[in-house]
Design an enzyme around this catalytic site. Structure first.
Site, PDB file in Angstrom:
ATOM      1  N   TRP A   1      53.263  37.135  41.513  1.00 16.76           N
ATOM      2  CA  TRP A   1      53.798  36.677  40.230  1.00 16.76           C
ATOM      3  C   TRP A   1      54.794  35.518  40.370  1.00 16.76           C
ATOM      4  O   TRP A   1      55.203  34.913  39.378  1.00 16.76           O
ATOM      5  CB  TRP A   1      54.508  37.828  39.514  1.00 16.76           C
ATOM      6  CG  TRP A   1      55.537  38.529  40.351  1.00 16.76           C
ATOM      7  CD1 TRP A   1      55.379  39.674  41.039  1.00 16.76           C
ATOM      8  CD2 TRP A   1      56.896  38.106  40.595  1.00 16.76           C
ATOM      9  NE1 TRP A   1      56.547  40.009  41.706  1.00 16.76           N
ATOM     10  CE2 TRP A   1      57.489  39.068  41.446  1.00 16.76           C
ATOM     11  CE3 TRP A   1      57.655  37.014  40.186  1.00 16.76           C
ATOM     12  CZ2 TRP A   1      58.795  38.963  41.879  1.00 16.76           C
ATOM     13  CZ3 TRP A   1      58.963  36.911  40.618  1.00 16.76           C
ATOM     14  CH2 TRP A   1      59.531  37.880  41.461  1.00 16.76           C
ATOM     15  N   CYS A   2      55.183  35.205  41.597  1.00 15.53           N
ATOM     16  CA  CYS A   2      56.235  34.217  41.849  1.00 15.53           C
ATOM     17  C   CYS A   2      55.695  32.790  41.752  1.00 15.53           C
ATOM     18  O   CYS A   2      54.687  32.449  42.384  1.00 15.53           O
ATOM     19  CB  CYS A   2      56.854  34.472  43.223  1.00 15.53           C
ATOM     20  SG  CYS A   2      57.943  33.166  43.802  1.00 15.53           S
TER      21      CYS A   2
END
Length: 479
Positions: free
Chosen positions: A169-170
């Site tokens: 998700w980064c």
């Protein structure tokens, strides 16, 4: 000439011949009591003369120490890595100083708040990290997937293991992914793991292998770690001493870095030769040995309402806010110049309670056990008052800043921080020593002696006349 007789006429204390006086038992008793009273009252008056008295007043602050105030602190964060710990200062005038390092020191600590190594140096963060141009195309994966099951085996197999700890998700992990996979493919072709075996580039998904990431103290994504075969400390539960990579993240730079790591290792060593030390590369620094950090030092702040903020900060990493824990223990937190024990002892001679609130937060712990949930910011609100102590000659003995503190845990949608709000009062407390006059002491002494002597004489006269009257009455009855 003035005769001796005329001079004697000035005598206030005329003497009665001893033969004309009569001693009595009551008079002797009163004389003894009077002597004890004089000594007792003399001691009381002397004690009062030697005692120090002060007066306290509240006036407008007339600071002589400039427009800035020194703030000293020593804070321990059991769950914040020194790799990302940042000390920031802001105030209502618009001052914003981020990641102060000149007067701040950081040390890795364990869960018992004990320092585990030398000072942790964050290095320069002045330049933006370079990435490859954005490319949405699919790329063949070149790095080796690691997890909790195979990590230890692989790390002991290759002389150099470079690992990308990431989170899907980064944003920054996704920016790194294409260049990381390209660089890994190039390195795999140049240094085949089967025939050469000197280096391997791997990756760990921290959303899948969370325990492995926590074991390596990963708090920001992506984190690139360099593991060297033979550097693990088996006495310390098999943990590895390794380095963190903070350089550019484009394919070309990554490939050059990997080749520099391999260069000192002889080809024939393969998977069995220990690597040579390559500590000259400025983009590599020792990774934190533990997940905690002690932050100590001082900053100079303006004498206006402001904040000291301790947080996880990075311009090229993302943080899982739900996992950030800003619990901390305060070993020292004070304002103003440091006061030497000797001066403080002299000040307490005048005011015993002085310095009691100089470091009110010392020794206090603020621990979030997740009882109130995640994303918790710990805030402290400090009201500061300046206190000056002046001696009898208007000489400044001490100048200190005392404060009150109120703390709270607040849930936030942003990255949790530890925040110290401070506000300096426009008024100051002035404590002045009141000198005592020697003439007043001597006057009181004379009053004690004369007063006790006079009262004793009156009582003696009353007792003597009473006894004489009683004897006359008794003689009258006998007759």
């Amino acid at each position: 000439m003035v005769s001796t007789r005329n001079i004697k006429s000035l005598d206030f204390y005329r003497k009665i011949p001893r033969d004309l006086t009569e001693a009595s038992l009551s008079g002797a008793g009163l004389s003894i009591v009077a002597a004890f009273c004089m000594m007792f009252l003399f001691g009381m008056e002397l004690s009062n003369y030697l005692a120090v008295s002060t007066s306290t007043s509240v006036i407008v602050d007339k600071s002589s120490d400039g427009d800035f105030l020194r703030l000293d602190f020593n804070l321990s964060f059991p769950s914040l890595s020194c790799e990302f710990a940042s000390v920031d200062v802001s105030d209502v005038l618009g001052t914003n100083r981020l990641n102060i390092t000149k007067t701040v020191r950081k040390y890795s600590i364990d869960s018992d708040l004990r320092i585990t190594g030398s000072e942790f140096h964050s290095g320069s963060v002045g330049h933006a990290v370079k990435h490859d141009d954005v490319d949405d195309g699919e790329h063949e994966e070149g790095s080796f997937t690691l997890n909790s099951q195979n990590f230890d085996m692989v790390s002991h197999e290759y002389p150099i293991l470079v690992v990308n700890f990431y989170a899907p998700w980064c944003y920054w992990s996704n920016r790194l992914k294409p260049s990381w996979e390209k660089a890994a493919k190039i390195i795999r072709e140049r240094y085949d793991p089967e025939t050469d075996g000197r280096i391997l580039m791997g990756k760990v998904d921290c959303t899948v292998s969370g325990d492995l990431c926590r074991r390596n103290h990963i708090q920001g994504y992506p984190s690139i770690r360099i593991f060297r075969k033979g550097s693990d400390v088996r006495e310390d539960h098999g943990h590895h001493e390794h380095e963190s990579y903070y350089g550019d993240r484009d394919t070309e730079t990554l490939v050059k870095t990997m080749e520099a790591l391999v260069a000192p290792i002889p080809v024939e060593s393969g998977k069995h030769g220990p690597p040579a030390d390559n500590s000259t590369n400025a983009v590599k620094r020792p990774a934190p040995l533990t997940g905690g950090c002690r932050v100590e030092g001082f900053v100079r702040v303006k004498k206006v309402p402001g904040s000291l903020i301790i947080s996880a900060h990075s311009g090229a990493h993302s943080f899982d806010t739900s996992q950030m824990n800003m619990s901390h223990v305060i070993s020292h937190f004070s304002f103003g110049r440091k006061i030497s024990p000797r001066i403080l002892s002299d000040a307490r001679r005048l005011i015993p309670y002085i310095g009691g609130s100089h470091d009110r937060l010392n020794g206090r712990a603020f621990i979030n056990h997740h009882d109130v949930g995640a994303n918790v910011t710990i805030e402290h609100y400090l009201q500061i008052v300046k206190t000056e102590v002046l001696t009898s000659g208007n000489h400044k003995l001490i100048e200190e800043y005392e404060y009150t503190a109120h703390s709270s845990l607040v849930q936030t949608l942003h990255i949790p921080v530890a925040k110290f709000h401070f506000e300096l009062s426009p008024m100051q407390v002035l404590i002045t020593e009141n000198p005592k006059s020697l003439s007043h002491f001597l006057t009181s002494l004379c009053a004690i002696i004369g007063g006790v002597f006079t009262v004793a004489g009156i009582l003696d006269s009353i007792f003597h006349n009473t006894f004489r009257l009683m004897k006359k009455v008794e003689l009258g009855k006998n007759i």
